[in-house]
Design a protein around this motif. Sequence first.
Motif, mmCIF file in Angstrom:
data_model
loop_
_atom_site.group_PDB
_atom_site.id
_atom_site.type_symbol
_atom_site.label_atom_id
_atom_site.label_comp_id
_atom_site.label_asym_id
_atom_site.label_seq_id
_atom_site.Cartn_x
_atom_site.Cartn_y
_atom_site.Cartn_z
ATOM 1 N N ASP A 1 20.351 23.558 16.322
ATOM 2 C CA ASP A 1 21.533 23.072 15.606
ATOM 3 C C ASP A 1 22.217 21.892 16.304
ATOM 4 O O ASP A 1 23.423 21.690 16.177
ATOM 5 C CB ASP A 1 22.517 24.213 15.303
ATOM 6 C CG ASP A 1 22.874 25.063 16.521
ATOM 7 O OD1 ASP A 1 22.185 24.938 17.560
ATOM 8 O OD2 ASP A 1 23.835 25.843 16.446
ATOM 9 N N GLY A 2 21.419 21.113 17.023
ATOM 10 C CA GLY A 2 21.878 19.795 17.474
ATOM 11 C C GLY A 2 22.810 19.791 18.678
ATOM 12 O O GLY A 2 23.122 20.826 19.270
ATOM 13 N N VAL A 3 23.263 18.582 18.994
ATOM 14 C CA VAL A 3 23.988 18.348 20.246
ATOM 15 C C VAL A 3 25.293 19.161 20.333
ATOM 16 O O VAL A 3 25.695 19.565 21.423
ATOM 17 C CB VAL A 3 24.206 16.827 20.435
ATOM 18 C CG1 VAL A 3 25.140 16.247 19.398
ATOM 19 C CG2 VAL A 3 24.686 16.505 21.834
ATOM 20 N N VAL B 1 15.095 28.436 7.171
ATOM 21 C CA VAL B 1 15.825 27.355 7.845
ATOM 22 C C VAL B 1 17.161 27.186 7.124
ATOM 23 O O VAL B 1 17.179 27.056 5.895
ATOM 24 C CB VAL B 1 15.049 26.016 7.757
ATOM 25 C CG1 VAL B 1 15.857 24.886 8.397
ATOM 26 C CG2 VAL B 1 13.688 26.133 8.428
ATOM 27 N N VAL B 2 18.255 27.194 7.871
ATOM 28 C CA VAL B 2 19.547 26.895 7.241
ATOM 29 C C VAL B 2 20.040 25.556 7.770
ATOM 30 O O VAL B 2 20.056 25.303 8.966
ATOM 31 C CB VAL B 2 20.611 27.996 7.478
ATOM 32 C CG1 VAL B 2 20.291 29.245 6.691
ATOM 33 C CG2 VAL B 2 20.787 28.298 8.937
ATOM 34 N N GLU B 3 20.418 24.698 6.830
ATOM 35 C CA GLU B 3 20.871 23.339 7.174
ATOM 36 C C GLU B 3 22.189 23.087 6.440
ATOM 37 O O GLU B 3 22.252 23.222 5.223
ATOM 38 C CB GLU B 3 19.794 22.319 6.766
ATOM 39 C CG GLU B 3 20.239 20.872 6.780
ATOM 40 C CD GLU B 3 20.853 20.412 8.099
ATOM 41 O OE1 GLU B 3 20.232 20.613 9.160
ATOM 42 O OE2 GLU B 3 21.986 19.863 8.069
ATOM 43 N N GLY C 1 14.795 11.347 22.268
ATOM 44 C CA GLY C 1 15.417 12.563 21.733
ATOM 45 C C GLY C 1 14.574 13.252 20.683
ATOM 46 O O GLY C 1 14.365 14.469 20.731
ATOM 47 N N THR C 2 14.045 12.478 19.754
ATOM 48 C CA THR C 2 13.250 13.073 18.676
ATOM 49 C C THR C 2 11.908 13.558 19.225
ATOM 50 O O THR C 2 11.419 14.621 18.843
ATOM 51 C CB THR C 2 13.047 12.053 17.533
ATOM 52 O OG1 THR C 2 14.328 11.522 17.190
ATOM 53 C CG2 THR C 2 12.445 12.712 16.316
ATOM 54 N N ARG C 3 11.365 12.777 20.153
ATOM 55 C CA ARG C 3 10.105 13.187 20.784
ATOM 56 C C ARG C 3 10.284 14.542 21.489
ATOM 57 O O ARG C 3 9.460 15.444 21.341
ATOM 58 C CB ARG C 3 9.700 12.111 21.799
ATOM 59 C CG ARG C 3 8.630 12.537 22.749
ATOM 60 C CD ARG C 3 8.458 11.511 23.842
ATOM 61 N NE ARG C 3 7.888 12.110 25.019
ATOM 62 C CZ ARG C 3 7.840 11.519 26.202
ATOM 63 N NH1 ARG C 3 8.340 10.313 26.359
ATOM 64 N NH2 ARG C 3 7.312 12.117 27.228
ATOM 65 N N LEU D 1 18.232 27.823 12.842
ATOM 66 C CA LEU D 1 19.521 27.178 12.531
ATOM 67 C C LEU D 1 19.388 25.690 12.761
ATOM 68 O O LEU D 1 19.187 25.243 13.888
ATOM 69 C CB LEU D 1 20.603 27.732 13.459
ATOM 70 C CG LEU D 1 21.315 28.965 12.924
ATOM 71 C CD1 LEU D 1 21.147 30.097 13.878
ATOM 72 C CD2 LEU D 1 22.772 28.642 12.708
ATOM 73 N N GLY D 2 19.483 24.913 11.674
ATOM 74 C CA GLY D 2 19.410 23.460 11.802
ATOM 75 C C GLY D 2 18.104 22.901 11.263
ATOM 76 O O GLY D 2 17.019 23.281 11.735
ATOM 77 N N GLY D 3 18.226 22.015 10.275
ATOM 78 C CA GLY D 3 17.041 21.389 9.686
ATOM 79 C C GLY D 3 16.872 19.964 10.150
ATOM 80 O O GLY D 3 16.670 19.048 9.358
ATOM 81 N N GLY D 4 16.952 19.738 11.473
ATOM 82 C CA GLY D 4 16.616 18.437 12.069
ATOM 83 C C GLY D 4 15.127 18.464 12.428
ATOM 84 O O GLY D 4 14.405 19.411 12.069
ATOM 85 N N PRO D 5 14.648 17.451 13.158
ATOM 86 C CA PRO D 5 13.233 17.402 13.525
ATOM 87 C C PRO D 5 12.765 18.667 14.267
ATOM 88 O O PRO D 5 11.676 19.185 13.986
ATOM 89 C CB PRO D 5 13.126 16.184 14.438
ATOM 90 C CG PRO D 5 14.317 15.350 14.104
ATOM 91 C CD PRO D 5 15.390 16.256 13.618
#
Length: 394
Positions: A153-155, A47-49, A295-297, A23-27
């Motif tokens: 799925d992020g913050v 992957v669902v974004e 954060g990305t690291r 769930l979530g297509g971030g890094p």
Amino acid sequence: MVLAILCRTLDHRYSLHMRILVLGGGPAGLYFSLLAKKKHKDWDIRVVERNAPDATFGWGVVFNDKTQNYLKDNDEPSWRDITATFQMWDNVDVIHKGRKISIRGNRFAGIRRLAILQILQKHCLDAGVDVRFQTELSQPAQWAGFDLVVAADGVNSTVRRTYASEFGPTIDVRPNKYVWYGANTLFHGLTLIFRENEDGLWIAHAYKFDAATSTFIVETDPETWKKAGMEKRDEAETRKYLQAVFADDLRGAALMSNKSAWLSFSVVKNRRWVHGNTVLIGDALHTAHFSIGSGTRLAFEDSIALFEALEQTGNVPAALAEFERARRPKVEDLQAAAQESMVWFETAKKDMHLAPEELAYVLMTRSGKIDHENLRKRDPEFVALFENWQRHKE
Ligand SMILES: Cc1cc2nc3c(=O)[nH]c(=O)nc-3n(C[C@H](O)[C@H](O)[C@H](O)COP(=O)(O)OP(=O)(O)OC[C@H]3O[C@@H](n4cnc5c(N)ncnc54)[C@H](O)[C@@H]3O)c2cc1C
């Protein structure tokens, strides 16, 4: 068929067609999917974004040297594409009382956030990952029936919220306000700018991330924010005000908005990282204040650690337990350093009487990760400048 389901239930050993939902297509989500699919062509990885492939918030992000090595070791083709667009530097510049102090020996690279996402999207699609854009899953029934669910799925993670009593999250909303802009002024290095006006203290965190653009994050304390009437200013008025505060630094350039609005940073932690076959990674699992640019690291490192745990153990429950065991101390260590840094920025007002040399020194050593000798190794010239300033002060 019945036998396969039974085996999966009893043992969870990887079946030939392990089904994974990300769930979530971030890094975090994309990089995990890429590593897993490249190694296991027969795995079904979806992957669902919720956003379109070209949508992103914000501007550029930074990476340190270590991250670049991890990326190279784990997947050289995507590393090559990512680093091809890097803007590199090794200096932190502190601007205070109108003077700039440079501290070298801090190797970082800037990159457009959208560039990372599009490179990872392409590599995932080429590898055969089933990436579904503009698809939002918000109900637990929609993520049932998979062998493994990776919540990247992020913050504001829906999965974390849905299973809040199982994950036990704490979300600490901090007092400072920040807003993330772009600017066509190139800041060659991580540039920390302190400007005071009649309303209070404004701090910018700026760095270039392509040949023409820099990220320009403005942070301020709630008193300054209130006194400047930010509550009532619309987007254009806010930019106009901040352009005036940082006029000397922006050198005539305008601040560029990308749905930029004032936010409060949330420190996210979770008591448990795993619930059944569901695991949190990336910002859904933890956040680290943007002043340490990690954060990305952390999102990439989580993906790598989860993939390695799956490889080492050979079954999902053991892999998730191993992921948490191996990764938790590293995340906690970094979050502790990020906390020190965040609190320093929240209380920076108390240090505004310091000379630029001293402020730069205090800043470099704020998170406890760098001490005097380490700083000397990074940049003997800066330490000599600081020691000289100290001698003359006494
Ligand atoms: C102001 C600011 C500055 C920053 N600066 C830096 C920096 O300099 N360096 C750095 O490394 N990091 C920086 N970060 C942090 C960085 O952006 C994040 O840590 C990183 O993107 C985390 O990756 P992620 O994949 O976990 O989450 P995200 O990148 O947030 O990705 C999560 C994805 O999930 C999708 N999604 C959410 N819910 C659903 C759902 N229900 N269904 C489908 N899709 C869903 C979202 O659309 C999103 O694309 C910064 C952050 C902020 C706020």
